[in-house]
Design a protein around this motif. Structure first.
Motif, PDB file in Angstrom:
ATOM      1  N   LYS A 331       0.817  -1.216   0.000  1.00  0.00           N
ATOM      2  CA  LYS A 331       0.000   0.000   0.000  1.00  0.00           C
ATOM      3  C   LYS A 331       0.849   1.264   0.000  1.00  0.00           C
ATOM      4  O   LYS A 331       0.350   2.360  -0.239  1.00  0.00           O
ATOM      5  N   GLY A 332       2.140   1.142   0.328  1.00  0.00           N
ATOM      6  CA  GLY A 332       3.025   2.302   0.397  1.00  0.00           C
ATOM      7  C   GLY A 332       4.226   2.001   1.266  1.00  0.00           C
ATOM      8  O   GLY A 332       4.374   0.907   1.807  1.00  0.00           O
ATOM      9  N   ARG A 333       5.092   2.974   1.416  1.00  0.00           N
ATOM     10  CA  ARG A 333       6.243   2.815   2.310  1.00  0.00           C
ATOM     11  C   ARG A 333       5.754   2.803   3.753  1.00  0.00           C
ATOM     12  O   ARG A 333       4.802   3.516   4.105  1.00  0.00           O
ATOM     13  N   LEU A 334       6.385   1.996   4.594  1.00  0.00           N
ATOM     14  CA  LEU A 334       5.939   1.858   5.977  1.00  0.00           C
ATOM     15  C   LEU A 334       6.882   2.544   6.949  1.00  0.00           C
ATOM     16  O   LEU A 334       8.100   2.471   6.815  1.00  0.00           O
ATOM     17  N   LEU A 335       6.281   3.222   7.924  1.00  0.00           N
ATOM     18  CA  LEU A 335       6.960   3.561   9.166  1.00  0.00           C
ATOM     19  C   LEU A 335       6.458   2.533  10.166  1.00  0.00           C
ATOM     20  O   LEU A 335       5.299   2.555  10.563  1.00  0.00           O
ATOM     21  N   LEU A 336       7.336   1.625  10.543  1.00  0.00           N
ATOM     22  CA  LEU A 336       6.897   0.464  11.297  1.00  0.00           C
ATOM     23  C   LEU A 336       7.259   0.619  12.768  1.00  0.00           C
ATOM     24  O   LEU A 336       8.421   0.756  13.122  1.00  0.00           O
ATOM     25  N   GLU A 337       6.230   0.597  13.612  1.00  0.00           N
ATOM     26  CA  GLU A 337       6.411   0.734  15.052  1.00  0.00           C
ATOM     27  C   GLU A 337       6.548  -0.634  15.721  1.00  0.00           C
ATOM     28  O   GLU A 337       6.242  -1.674  15.117  1.00  0.00           O
TER      29      GLU A 337
END
Length: 456
Positions: A331-337
């Motif tokens: 769906k897009g680039r992730l900022l993963l927490e």
């Protein structure tokens, strides 16, 4: 730390066998990023693809002599930016170090760090044993990286995390000394617990070149339960009821965005309208545990509850949970927490993340190792939309602030890396950071090991 001259780099190349040191810019692009895709990562000047401990020692002696920063790296599957390249530095990759031996009598495996987690599991299974830690990326993540970040996974709610299975290791220090810590002994309290110090140290104290791992008897057959909920509050209430009365061998959570991302890829008939799905396993062979799971889900308003003791059928749903991150990445680039809270605060964390997503108008897919309160909010970023990136970055920080306010942590299993370092002080405080820095300075006085990771 200044620029490296061609003569200094040539000195490293000459000290190691042909093909170990890579300097070709095209080939080095692989070593610039880990899976977090930190935009601040820099191309390294070289990558040392070590094949043995001695290669790592040679590299660290050279790096100490010339004050060259070194980034240790396994499979590059890290999600906190701790294995990305840095300016004027070199990467030491352990991907070629892939030997393993298993002793079924003492129930240990001695493994080099480049092996994948799945390969350690396979080697143990061949003699009827089991290595429990199982990150979702177990097929592509290295055992060295698992130890360096103290990785967890889906089974950790009952069976613990990586540190619970590390009995010993060989580690190369910043000055090139190789030391052995611990060993093939279940009980050993001689001296300070240095083995545990290096587990989770993210390559900032030394480079692990061998690990001794505790194995267990093969896991018993498991019963799998999958429950669907119309409201996330009902799902988290069911999770709290389960954890208050039993310890399942797996207790996972997927929200609506995660469900739909997986269904787009896997087409397995998941309920796209569900607010959340809870996937649980019991391997106790006790009908009372199954009844407890069923009661917790039904008494908290689940709309559908499916359970099976068929291993293949159950693994389909576990595979769906493991597939969330790569599915959402489409769906897009992730900022993963990777934030975690005490389990009783899990409902507050889930509700708070939903509010942050609404306030910032960003998509946040939420999955969790719900049984131990460790969540993975996946913030979707449209790289072509600068305002979306700004809002996503704000949400990233607000989620960590929320976890800290709830008595939680900014990372449960992925590590601090470089991406979460600005929030570490808020969680642990100045005194803990001072002690951390003192340990770092004692083992790496020049600050050449993974600079910028954990500490600034």
């Amino acid at each position: 730390m200044g620029a490296i001259s061609s003569e200094v780099l040539a000195e490293l190349t000459a000290a190691l066998p042909d093909g170990v040191v890579l300097t070709d810019p095209d080939g080095l692009d692989k070593y610039r990023w880990d899976r977090a895709l930190d935009p601040a990562a820099e191309p390294p000047l070289a990558a040392v693809r070590a094949e043995c401990t001695e290669h790592v020692q040679t590299t660290m002696r050279w790096a100490t002599q010339h004050r060259i920063p070194v980034v240790p790296r396994g499979a590059g599957s890290g999600l906190s930016g701790g294995a990305g390249g840095i300016a004027r530095g070199v990467v030491v990759s352990t991907e070629r170090m892939r030997e393993i031996s298993v002793d079924p009598v003492t129930r240990i495996a001695v493994a080099q760090p480049g092996l994948f987690n799945a390969e350690v599991k396979k080697a143990a299974a061949e003699v009827g044993l089991w290595y429990p830690p199982d990150p979702s990326s177990f097929e592509i993540c290295s055992i060295g990286g698992n130890v360096a970040t103290n990785a967890g996974g889906l089974c950790c709610v009952k069976y613990g995390v990586t540190t619970d299975y590390v009995l010993g290791m060989q580690v190369v220090l910043a000055d090139g000394r190789a030391i052995r810590l611990g060993g093939p002994r279940v009980k050993d309290v001689a001296g300070l617990s240095l083995t545990k110090l290096f587990v989770g140290s993210e390559g900032t104290l030394g480079i692990i070149t061998e690990v001794t791992l505790r194995l267990m008897p093969a896991q018993p057959p498991a019963h799998t339960l999958v429950a669907t909920f119309r409201d996330t509050r009902d799902a988290t209430a069911a999770i709290l009821k389960i954890t208050s009365t039993m310890r399942p061998s797996m207790l996972e959570y997927m929200d609506n965005a995660s469900i739909n991302a997986v269904e787009d890829v896997m087409k397995m008939g998941l309920d796209r309208s569900a607010a959340a799905i809870v996937v649980a396993k019991s391997d106790a062979g006790d009908q009372r545990e199954i009844d407890t799971l069923l009661d917790a889900c039904h008494s908290n308003g689940c709309t559908e509850c499916f359970h099976t003791d068929d291993e293949t059928e159950g693994e389909m749903f576990v595979a769906a949970r493991r597939a969330v991150i790569p599915s959402v990445e489409r769906k897009g680039r992730l900022l993963l927490e990777d934030v975690g809270v005490p389990v009783p605060r899990l409902p507050d964390l889930v509700a708070g993340i939903e509010k942050i997503a609404d306030d910032r108008q960003v998509v946040i897919a939420l999955i969790a190792h719900a049984g131990d309160g460790n969540t993975h909010p996946l913030i979707v970023v449209d790289p072509s939309d600068p305002d979306c990136e700004r809002r996503a970055t704000l949400a990233f920080g607000e989620i960590m602030d929320l976890a800290i306010a709830l008595g939680g942590t900014i990372t449960g299993e992925h590590g601090v890396g470089r991406l979460k370092r600005p929030w570490l002080r808020d969680q642990v405080g100045d005194d803990v950071l001072d002690v951390t820095r003192a340990i770092k300075n004692a083992l790496d006085p020049l600050g050449i090991l993974n600079p910028g990771t954990i500490l600034d």
